[in-house]
Design an enzyme around this catalytic site. Structure first.
Site: not given
Ligand code: TPP
Ligand code: MG
Lengths: 375, 337
Positions: B38, B68-69, B91-92, B96, B138
């Site tokens: 992303e 859309s992981e 992204q973080f 996941i 995060h």
């Protein structure tokens, strides 16, 4: 199938057919081959159930009985280099892929009947060495994405295969098979949305057999037509009569041509009916959770009978041939080998003999291949 | 700088630059490699790890993905099946979990269920770790989930040298690798270092001894390595000599380096940021007790996050996480045991 969706199918089937339907170009030989492949898929199913009843086979069988036209019709127009991603209800797809190249042509880009039977029997000759059960096999060289249990879970892989193919200058399409129930999975949405963004040649076939295990469609989705999911991705959503091998062929070819031209994915919903239980373990229960009239009605349009009628109309089946091998409407309890063309029976015999002769994999293999070794 | 006569100063690089160089060099040497995630293309990534890569390699090879992981990971698996190597960015690392099924059921098992037919050269990497006020979503270190999924390699470098060398090794490994980057280290000045100009890798599965000592072994990875080093400095003042091991790679685990150290020190503390129950420190302690019990003079111990999420505001966050003080206190207790 409800009368309502049946007529909707007919209506949609008329749409967009000003031009010639792809199936109208099929030769007599090709039409007869399609017919024979329906028998092959049906016999595979019936024979395995018989084998299990004889105690020669373990594991659960997920029948594609009454849904064979979807597999046969969708695979028939593919090129050898195309990929497919079948799931539990599509076991015949593994050997039907590229079978046009010759039933006994072991170099075709599809699995042999021996390989598939070895998998069903859990033997070493299985392409996956019997590490996972039933349809959970695949082959990189045969261009079949390895299926898992996770419903809709291989659609993103199909998209990735398509992306990688394009990057490497290929022009393949990827056909994925899914039950209508699996369209409620989050990954179904993520994967098709991604494929649509990149106009990837991924065709999602929805086998709408009206049931997801014990749950009817109205509790799976508010949609009457699962093809309408396509609207959310800005891609074509086609509906095929899943009992009619020619209609499936036409709609899938429309989607395939669209994809091969670089126009992106499509959804093809094939309306059908699950004739028996979810798996053979469920056959008796399914008679209780489904109304008898619905089941009776759903089995009425047997794809073998629908195809036979069409072939007679076309003049491809005449005289004695028109009424021989009346397998339609018969379950595993009623059908005998005489209901099938002898070459179909012989083909399965060949596969089963190989499976029985193949040894079990060595026990130590259970601990092998967790990682690729890098020494 | 005005002066032109000065000798060129060797350039020290931070952890983030090291990662970027690894990606750049691997993209350069492998035409069939692709990066996706992303905001990694036009923007260059939320933290800038992929900054400049899209301009250099094009939109087809550095792909801005929908949020859309599961599709990011799942499509990478399909690409790997069809001949490519993929870096998939989360992204973080906290996100996941949205791709969990694709990782543990699809990716991790591929080689196994195909009896070795299919290799999956996919690296799923992303910023991880607490101590930065990132709060619940995060700050995570969720490595234990993946260490418990056979077929995945799980690594976590703590230095720029390792970040680059291990990312390159991971991309060439042929197995799926979950790659934990410590976002608090991305731009940390104190750990900047010169990197070799020639191509190098740091093999996965080898621990590093960051400080030698003789009284107690501190085993850790990621940010906690620095807490252990600070604790060792503190312990030295109290006359206790601590050895600090940076695991770098959790799966595969370098047991030998741990056991050799315990043979010297006979005491061990394993430190990780993740919660205690079923955390990776527990696995390390279990291996020590089953295989190196005879070397111990005190019960093996761990310092971990409490069994809580990571709270936002500083005092709360530090309260639940491992700290230099907690490590020092535990080491003193063990030495006196
Ligand atoms: C993610 C996931 N959830 C649940 C199941 C268990 N399961 C297997 S098949 C099935 C029903 C599938 O229905 P549908 O998608 O309509 O396919 P059909 O069996 O009717 O062909 C269920 C619930 C599964 N395999 N995967
Ligand atoms: Mg269904």
């Amino acid at each position: 199938m409800s009368a309502k969706s049946g007529s909707a199918t007919a209506e949609r089937a008329e749409q967009g057919q000003g031009s010639r339907r792809p199936s109208e170009s099929l030769t007599r030989e090709e039409c007869l081959e399609l017919f024979k492949q329906l028998y092959l898929a049906r016999y595979f199913d019936i024979r395995l159930i018989k084998e299990k009843k004889r105690g020669r086979l373990r594991g659960t069988l997920y029948s594609s009985h009454n849904q064979e036209a979807i597999l046969v019709g969708s695979l028939f127009g593919l090129q050898s280099a195309d990929w497919i991603s079948p799931i539990h209800r599509d076991m015949p797809a593994f050997f039907l892929k590229d079978i046009k190249a010759g039933w006994d042509n072991d170099t075709r880009i599809g699995m042999t009947i021996e390989e598939v039977c070895c998998q069903v029997w859990g033997k070493e000759g299985s392409p996956g060495r019997a590490r996972d059960n039933w349809s959970h096999i695949g082959s990189k060289s045969k261009k079949i994405i390895h299926s898992t249990s996770m419903l809709a879970g291989t659609i993103p892989a199909a998209a990735g295969v398509a992306y990688a193919d394009r990057m490497q200058g290929g022009n393949c399409v990827v056909l994925t098979y899914n039950g209508e129930g699996s369209t409620a999975q989050g990954i179904f949405h993520e994967a098709i949305n991604y494929a649509a963004v990149h106009k990837l040649p991924v065709i999602t076939i929805i086998e709408n057999n009206q049931w997801a295990y014990g749950t009817p469609t109205e509790l799976e989705s508010p949609l009457e037509d699962f093809a309408d999911r396509a609207k959310g991705y800005g891609i074509p959503g086609l509906i095929a009569d899943g009992q009619d091998v020619f209609d499936v062929y036409d709609k899938v070819m429309e989607a395939v041509n669209h994809a091969r031209e670089g126009k992106g994915p499509a959804i093809v919903e094939c309306k059908t009916f699950r004739a028996y239980g979810h798996g053979d373990h469920d056959d008796d229960r399914a008679d209780k959770y489904r109304p008898a009239e619905e089941v009776e009605k759903g089995r009425q349009r047997d794809p073998i009978a629908v195809c036979r009628k069409k072939l007679i109309e076309l003049g491809h089946l005449t005289g004695e041939a028109a009424t021989s091998f009346m397998a339609e409407g018969k379950g595993a309890g009623e059908a005998t080998n005489d209901d099938f063309p002898p070459e179909v029976v012989a083909y399965l015999n060949k596969g089963i003999e190989a499976a029985i002769a193949s040894p079990l994999p060595a026990a130590e293999e259970g601990a092998m291949w967790v990682f690729k070794e890098n020494n | 700088m005005a002066a032109t006569t000065e000798a060129p100063v060797a350039l020290k690089k931070n952890y983030l630059t090291a990662l970027k160089e690894a990606l750049d060099e691997e993209m350069q040497r492998n035409n069939l490699m692709l990066c996706q995630g992303e905001d990694i293309g036009r923007l260059g990534g939320a933290f800038g790890v992929t900054d400049g890569l899209q301009a250099k390699y094009g939109e087809d090879r550095v792909v801005d993905m929908p949020i859309s992981e599961a599709a990011i990971i799942g499509s990478a698996v399909g690409m790997a099946l069809n001949g490519m190597t993929v870096m998939a960015e989360m992204q973080f690392i906290d996100f996941i979990s949205c791709g969990f099924d694709q990782i543990v059921n699809m990716m991790a098992t591929y080689h196994y269920r195909t009896a070795g037919e299919v290799n999956i050269p996919v690296v799923v990497r992303g910023p991880a770790g607490a101590y930065g006020g990132g709060a619940l979503y995060h700050s995570q270190m969720n490595e234990a989930w993946f260490c418990n999924s056979p077929g995945l390699k799980v690594v976590c470098p703590s230095t720029p040298y390792d970040a680059k060398g291990m990312l390159k090794a991971a991309l060439r490994d042929g197995n799926p690798v979950i790659f934990y980057e410590i976002k608090e280290l991305y731009r940390k000045r104190e750990i900047e270092e010169e990197l070799p100009t020639e191509d190098y890798i740091v093999p996965l599965g080898k621990a590093a001894i960051r400080r030698e000592g003789s009284d107690v072994t501190l085993v850790s990875y990621g940010q906690n390595v620095y807490h252990c080093l600070d604790a060792a400095t503190e312990l030295e003042k109290q006359g206790i000599s601590a050895e600090v091991i940076d695991l770098r790679s959790l799966v595969p685990l370098d047991e030998e380096t741990i056991f050799n150290s315990i043979a010297k020190t006979s005491r061990v503390i394993v430190v990780n940021e993740a919660p205690m129950t079923c955390g990776f420190a527990g696995e390390v302690v279990a291996r020590i007790t089953t295989k190196a019990f005879h070397l111990l003079d005190a019960p093996p111990s761990r310092v971990t996050r409490m069994d809580t999420p990571v709270p936002w505001v500083k005092p709360l966050e530090l309260h639940v996480l491992p700290s230099v003080d907690k490590i020092v206190n535990e080491a003193v207790r063990l030495v006196k045991f």
